[in-house]
Design a protein around this motif. Structure first.
Motif, PDB file in Angstrom:
ATOM      1  N   SER A 308       0.835  -1.199   0.000  1.00  0.00           N
ATOM      2  CA  SER A 308       0.000   0.000   0.000  1.00  0.00           C
ATOM      3  C   SER A 308       0.875   1.257   0.000  1.00  0.00           C
ATOM      4  N   ILE A 309       0.475   2.212  -0.800  1.00  0.00           N
ATOM      5  CA  ILE A 309       1.276   3.423  -0.989  1.00  0.00           C
ATOM      6  C   ILE A 309       1.184   4.342   0.217  1.00  0.00           C
ATOM      7  N   ALA A 310       2.332   4.862   0.649  1.00  0.00           N
ATOM      8  CA  ALA A 310       2.415   5.876   1.695  1.00  0.00           C
ATOM      9  C   ALA A 310       3.133   7.090   1.123  1.00  0.00           C
ATOM     10  N   LEU A 311       3.121   8.187   1.872  1.00  0.00           N
ATOM     11  CA  LEU A 311       3.725   9.419   1.381  1.00  0.00           C
ATOM     12  C   LEU A 311       5.214   9.230   1.097  1.00  0.00           C
ATOM     13  N   GLY A 312       5.882   8.438   1.923  1.00  0.00           N
ATOM     14  CA  GLY A 312       7.301   8.186   1.711  1.00  0.00           C
ATOM     15  C   GLY A 312       7.571   7.516   0.376  1.00  0.00           C
ATOM     16  N   ASP A 313       6.674   6.616  -0.024  1.00  0.00           N
ATOM     17  CA  ASP A 313       6.816   5.966  -1.330  1.00  0.00           C
ATOM     18  C   ASP A 313       6.699   6.996  -2.454  1.00  0.00           C
ATOM     19  N   LEU A 314       5.759   7.923  -2.299  1.00  0.00           N
ATOM     20  CA  LEU A 314       5.518   8.893  -3.359  1.00  0.00           C
ATOM     21  C   LEU A 314       6.686   9.854  -3.514  1.00  0.00           C
ATOM     22  N   ARG A 315       7.407  10.111  -2.442  1.00  0.00           N
ATOM     23  CA  ARG A 315       8.581  10.982  -2.543  1.00  0.00           C
ATOM     24  C   ARG A 315       9.650  10.359  -3.432  1.00  0.00           C
ATOM     25  N   GLU A 316       9.637   9.042  -3.536  1.00  0.00           N
ATOM     26  CA  GLU A 316      10.586   8.352  -4.417  1.00  0.00           C
ATOM     27  C   GLU A 316      10.005   8.120  -5.811  1.00  0.00           C
ATOM     28  N   VAL A 317       8.728   7.763  -5.872  1.00  0.00           N
ATOM     29  CA  VAL A 317       8.125   7.380  -7.144  1.00  0.00           C
ATOM     30  C   VAL A 317       7.872   8.589  -8.046  1.00  0.00           C
ATOM     31  N   ILE A 318       7.421   9.703  -7.474  1.00  0.00           N
ATOM     32  CA  ILE A 318       7.080  10.867  -8.300  1.00  0.00           C
ATOM     33  C   ILE A 318       8.264  11.374  -9.126  1.00  0.00           C
ATOM     34  N   PRO A 319       9.458  11.593  -8.519  1.00  0.00           N
ATOM     35  CA  PRO A 319      10.596  12.019  -9.352  1.00  0.00           C
ATOM     36  C   PRO A 319      10.945  10.991 -10.437  1.00  0.00           C
ATOM     37  N   MET A 320      10.785   9.704 -10.108  1.00  0.00           N
ATOM     38  CA  MET A 320      11.074   8.664 -11.080  1.00  0.00           C
ATOM     39  C   MET A 320      10.119   8.748 -12.279  1.00  0.00           C
TER      40      MET A 320
END
Length: 362
Positions: A308-320
């Protein structure tokens, strides 16, 4: 005692024409007609409020519209653009409603009976929806709030454009009494003329007819007329789909070329989407980033996690995901972020939510 439903009908103001005026500033404040050309056999698909002042309306032959207003601007419809904006608006609806029933690209019924936002006040929820639509699409909408679909739809047309009209439960029958039958949703010009031949001019006149009289003259529709004359409409709001994603997007006042700034904007959207996800007790595994360039070309890039996605994941995925676009090379006018791939097994939580008593009716 049955619980009181809270229904909102949202209707965009001069939708096609408003999108054209938004995207083409030179059209703003001028009579604009979306449809065929003046010398064609086409009809008016939509027109701006400036054009309506000349008596122009939808379905009118374009040749007649030209005679009424020779200075009007005639443009071809851009249905792809309208569908895109319609998708944005429906995403906003789903933030607040448990059921969304679209009637067309520019209008829908929303059931907010079980929405906890704004202490369950349907009026405040409608205001929030209108505010979100204006902020995210730069378009205005009118909303009607009531306890059934019939009244909510009529209410949305009472104070256009950019209106908000509320018909509370205690006002329903009185409101219908003075309403001309031509204003009733479901009564067209032919039926209106037939009713007037029977001396039926208002809701009160309609209410004074028996069910037998109405069914004898209007067949099965007589049951519907009998009920709406008493402000009764038990039709539920029926969603045409199950929610599969939840997202938010923003259009910039000026195009952005900085990847760092775009990343920050997307993370801001991510926090809002995650908060909405938490309110609905949902978990998502897929994140999708949408980028629209200054030339209106757009792309999406997605990534699915094994948890499940958390904010910490999005900090890595969004730039990618941004790195897989032309952001930083081409100016960007809009970015969006959506989460999908919801976990199953939430029916128990949903049922407990539906069992809650209504808070503030309106």
């Amino acid at each position: 005692m049955a619980k009181q439903h809270k229904i909102i009908h949202v209707d965009m103001d001069a939708f096609f024409a408003s999108v054209e005026q938004r995207d083409h500033p030179e059209y703003q404040g001028k009579p604009l007609i979306v449809g065929g050309q003046p010398d064609s056999r086409g009809v008016v698909a939509a027109c701006s409020y400036e054009a309506r002042q000349f008596g122009i309306h939808s379905a009118m032959p374009c040749a007649r519209a030209y005679r009424l207003c020779p200075q009007a601007i005639f443009v071809r419809p851009r249905f792809e653009a309208y569908r895109e904006v319609s998708g944005q608006i429906r995403d906003i609806f789903w933030r607040y409603a448990s059921e969304v029933e679209p009637l067309s690209l520019d209008e829908a019924y929303l059931d907010v009976s079980y929405t906890a936002d704004y202490n369950g006040s349907a009026t405040l929820i409608a205001k929030a929806i209108k505010r979100d639509i204006l902020k995210e699409t730069r378009l205005t909408a009118s909303a009607g709030v009531s306890y059934n679909k019939f009244l909510a739809k009529i209410a949305s047309d009472m104070d256009k454009p950019n209106g908000l009209y509320v018909i509370r439960p205690e006002r329903g029958e009185k409101f219908v009494e003075t309403l001309p039958v031509g204003k009733f949703h479901g009564i067209g010009p032919a039926t209106e003329a037939k009713m007037k031949q029977l001396g039926i001019e208002t809701g009160l006149d309609l209410r004074n007819k028996t069910l037998a009289q109405l069914t004898e003259r209007f067949g099965k529709a007589g049951h519907y007329y009998f009920n709406i004359a008493r402000a009764i409409d038990e039709r539920p709001v029926r969603s045409s789909r199950t929610r599969k994603s939840l997202g938010k997007e923003t259009t910039f006042a000026q195009d952005i070329t900085s990847v760092t700034e775009l990343t920050t904007k997307l993370l801001d959207l991510a926090e809002i989407v995650l908060e909405s996800l938490a309110k609905q007790k949902l978990n998502a595994r897929t994140v999708t980033v949408k980028v629209k360039y200054s030339d209106f070309q757009q792309i999406t890039r997605a990534h699915t996690l094994d948890h499940s996605i958390a904010l910490g994941d999005l900090r890595e995925v969004i730039p990618m995901l941004l790195a897989r676009t032309e952001a930083g090379k081409n100016p960007v006018r809009l970015v969006g972020l959506s989460l999908s791939g919801f976990d199953a097994g939430k029916s128990e939580d949903r049922q407990s939510q539906l069992d809650l008593a209504f808070s503030d009716p309106f």
